[in-house]
Design a protein around this motif. Structure first.
Motif, PDB file in Angstrom:
ATOM      1  N   GLY A   1       0.794  -1.227   0.000  1.00  0.00           N
ATOM      2  CA  GLY A   1       0.000   0.000   0.000  1.00  0.00           C
ATOM      3  C   GLY A   1       0.825   1.275   0.000  1.00  0.00           C
ATOM      4  O   GLY A   1       0.263   2.364  -0.096  1.00  0.00           O
ATOM      5  N   GLU A   2       2.139   1.161   0.108  1.00  0.00           N
ATOM      6  CA  GLU A   2       2.996   2.350   0.104  1.00  0.00           C
ATOM      7  C   GLU A   2       3.596   2.575  -1.277  1.00  0.00           C
ATOM      8  O   GLU A   2       3.764   1.644  -2.055  1.00  0.00           O
ATOM      9  CB  GLU A   2       4.123   2.195   1.128  1.00  0.00           C
ATOM     10  N   GLU A   3       3.952   3.828  -1.544  1.00  0.00           N
ATOM     11  CA  GLU A   3       4.637   4.138  -2.793  1.00  0.00           C
ATOM     12  C   GLU A   3       6.096   3.708  -2.680  1.00  0.00           C
ATOM     13  O   GLU A   3       6.782   4.072  -1.720  1.00  0.00           O
ATOM     14  CB  GLU A   3       4.559   5.630  -3.086  1.00  0.00           C
ATOM     15  N   VAL A   4       6.539   2.902  -3.628  1.00  0.00           N
ATOM     16  CA  VAL A   4       7.912   2.425  -3.659  1.00  0.00           C
ATOM     17  C   VAL A   4       8.552   2.816  -4.990  1.00  0.00           C
ATOM     18  O   VAL A   4       7.864   3.066  -5.974  1.00  0.00           O
ATOM     19  CB  VAL A   4       8.003   0.896  -3.479  1.00  0.00           C
ATOM     20  N   ILE A   5       9.863   2.861  -4.979  1.00  0.00           N
ATOM     21  CA  ILE A   5      10.624   3.026  -6.216  1.00  0.00           C
ATOM     22  C   ILE A   5      11.406   1.730  -6.401  1.00  0.00           C
ATOM     23  O   ILE A   5      12.134   1.308  -5.498  1.00  0.00           O
ATOM     24  CB  ILE A   5      11.579   4.232  -6.150  1.00  0.00           C
ATOM     25  N   ARG A   6      11.220   1.120  -7.562  1.00  0.00           N
ATOM     26  CA  ARG A   6      11.893  -0.138  -7.875  1.00  0.00           C
ATOM     27  C   ARG A   6      12.979   0.131  -8.916  1.00  0.00           C
ATOM     28  O   ARG A   6      12.702   0.653  -9.991  1.00  0.00           O
ATOM     29  CB  ARG A   6      10.902  -1.167  -8.411  1.00  0.00           C
ATOM     30  N   HIS A   7      14.206  -0.226  -8.572  1.00  0.00           N
ATOM     31  CA  HIS A   7      15.357  -0.079  -9.466  1.00  0.00           C
ATOM     32  C   HIS A   7      15.781  -1.482  -9.905  1.00  0.00           C
ATOM     33  O   HIS A   7      16.025  -2.335  -9.057  1.00  0.00           O
ATOM     34  CB  HIS A   7      16.530   0.588  -8.746  1.00  0.00           C
ATOM     35  N   THR A   8      15.882  -1.692 -11.200  1.00  0.00           N
ATOM     36  CA  THR A   8      16.290  -2.996 -11.714  1.00  0.00           C
ATOM     37  C   THR A   8      17.647  -2.856 -12.387  1.00  0.00           C
ATOM     38  O   THR A   8      17.852  -1.946 -13.202  1.00  0.00           O
ATOM     39  CB  THR A   8      15.256  -3.546 -12.714  1.00  0.00           C
ATOM     40  N   TYR A   9      18.549  -3.758 -12.045  1.00  0.00           N
ATOM     41  CA  TYR A   9      19.916  -3.739 -12.566  1.00  0.00           C
ATOM     42  C   TYR A   9      20.274  -5.082 -13.190  1.00  0.00           C
ATOM     43  O   TYR A   9      19.822  -6.124 -12.731  1.00  0.00           O
ATOM     44  CB  TYR A   9      20.923  -3.474 -11.437  1.00  0.00           C
ATOM     45  N   VAL A  10      21.132  -5.032 -14.202  1.00  0.00           N
ATOM     46  CA  VAL A  10      21.793  -6.228 -14.709  1.00  0.00           C
ATOM     47  C   VAL A  10      23.057  -6.373 -13.882  1.00  0.00           C
ATOM     48  O   VAL A  10      23.776  -5.396 -13.656  1.00  0.00           O
ATOM     49  CB  VAL A  10      22.162  -6.088 -16.205  1.00  0.00           C
ATOM     50  N   LEU A  11      23.319  -7.577 -13.411  1.00  0.00           N
ATOM     51  CA  LEU A  11      24.520  -7.834 -12.620  1.00  0.00           C
ATOM     52  C   LEU A  11      25.643  -8.366 -13.501  1.00  0.00           C
ATOM     53  O   LEU A  11      25.387  -8.890 -14.595  1.00  0.00           O
ATOM     54  CB  LEU A  11      24.205  -8.843 -11.512  1.00  0.00           C
ATOM     55  N   LYS A  12      26.858  -8.290 -13.027  1.00  0.00           N
ATOM     56  CA  LYS A  12      27.995  -8.858 -13.750  1.00  0.00           C
ATOM     57  C   LYS A  12      27.992 -10.380 -13.668  1.00  0.00           C
ATOM     58  O   LYS A  12      28.493 -11.062 -14.551  1.00  0.00           O
ATOM     59  CB  LYS A  12      29.308  -8.292 -13.211  1.00  0.00           C
ATOM     60  N   GLU A  13      27.414 -10.918 -12.606  1.00  0.00           N
ATOM     61  CA  GLU A  13      27.382 -12.363 -12.414  1.00  0.00           C
ATOM     62  C   GLU A  13      26.431 -13.024 -13.406  1.00  0.00           C
ATOM     63  O   GLU A  13      25.435 -12.429 -13.819  1.00  0.00           O
ATOM     64  CB  GLU A  13      26.954 -12.700 -10.981  1.00  0.00           C
ATOM     65  N   LYS A  14      26.740 -14.280 -13.754  1.00  0.00           N
ATOM     66  CA  LYS A  14      25.940 -15.024 -14.730  1.00  0.00           C
ATOM     67  C   LYS A  14      25.449 -16.335 -14.130  1.00  0.00           C
ATOM     68  O   LYS A  14      26.059 -16.880 -13.206  1.00  0.00           O
ATOM     69  CB  LYS A  14      26.778 -15.327 -15.968  1.00  0.00           C
ATOM     70  N   ASP A  15      24.361 -16.836 -14.709  1.00  0.00           N
ATOM     71  CA  ASP A  15      23.864 -18.146 -14.282  1.00  0.00           C
ATOM     72  C   ASP A  15      24.656 -19.243 -14.982  1.00  0.00           C
ATOM     73  O   ASP A  15      25.587 -18.972 -15.750  1.00  0.00           O
ATOM     74  CB  ASP A  15      22.354 -18.271 -14.519  1.00  0.00           C
ATOM     75  N   ASP A  16      24.280 -20.488 -14.741  1.00  0.00           N
ATOM     76  CA  ASP A  16      25.025 -21.607 -15.307  1.00  0.00           C
ATOM     77  C   ASP A  16      24.894 -21.709 -16.829  1.00  0.00           C
ATOM     78  O   ASP A  16      25.665 -22.414 -17.476  1.00  0.00           O
ATOM     79  CB  ASP A  16      24.627 -22.919 -14.645  1.00  0.00           C
ATOM     80  N   ASN A  17      23.949 -20.983 -17.428  1.00  0.00           N
ATOM     81  CA  ASN A  17      23.792 -20.941 -18.892  1.00  0.00           C
ATOM     82  C   ASN A  17      24.475 -19.725 -19.520  1.00  0.00           C
ATOM     83  O   ASN A  17      24.352 -19.495 -20.713  1.00  0.00           O
ATOM     84  CB  ASN A  17      22.306 -20.912 -19.282  1.00  0.00           C
ATOM     85  N   GLY A  18      25.149 -18.923 -18.696  1.00  0.00           N
ATOM     86  CA  GLY A  18      25.828 -17.741 -19.212  1.00  0.00           C
ATOM     87  C   GLY A  18      24.959 -16.498 -19.297  1.00  0.00           C
ATOM     88  O   GLY A  18      25.390 -15.471 -19.818  1.00  0.00           O
TER      89      GLY A  18
END
Length: 134
Positions: A73-90
């Motif tokens: 119910g509160e106003e939020v700010i969502r920041h989305t980033y790409v990380l340097k780390e990778k999953d097992d598929n690259g």
């Protein structure tokens, strides 16, 4: 003379805006680095009223992401980033950081090749041990 003054004012405003954005990114970089993650790039910033259905909220909580229920119910700010780390598929992982009143309230990671797809940012060592990330 007036054009020069106007130009200087615009440059000043842009400089102040850029400085404010930089300090915000620095706080996010520190937050993520304290958890062992590195930001590669910013993807999106979105402001909205936090409203999550109970079933989805339960899924987040099962993944160790428990802060969201406190801010429904509160106003939020969502920041989305790409990380340097990778999953097992690259594929690069993502991090989502939430703020309320310019304070970081929490975040989570996104691992698209894994079910449930989100993870607690404190779980890096576990994900490495389980060979989910490189």
């Amino acid at each position: 003379m007036k054009i020069r003054m106007l130009f200087m004012m615009i440059v000043g405003i842009l400089f102040v805006t850029a400085c404010g954005q930089e300090s915000l990114n620095e706080r996010h970089e520190v937050y993520l680095s304290e958890k062992g993650w590195e930001i590669k790039d910013s993807i999106e910033v979105e402001t909205y009223i936090l409203d999550i259905p109970d079933e989805l909220l339960s899924n987040y909580e099962a993944s160790g992401i428990t802060f969201l229920s406190e801010y429904l119910g509160e106003e939020v700010i969502r920041h989305t980033y790409v990380l340097k780390e990778k999953d097992d598929n690259g594929e690069r992982l993502q991090a989502v950081i939430f703020e309320v009143d310019k304070e970081i309230i929490g975040g989570y990671g996104v691992l698209r090749t894994w079910v449930p797809g989100v993870f607690n940012l404190d779980d890096k060592e576990r994900l490495i041990k389980e060979q989910m990330i490189k």
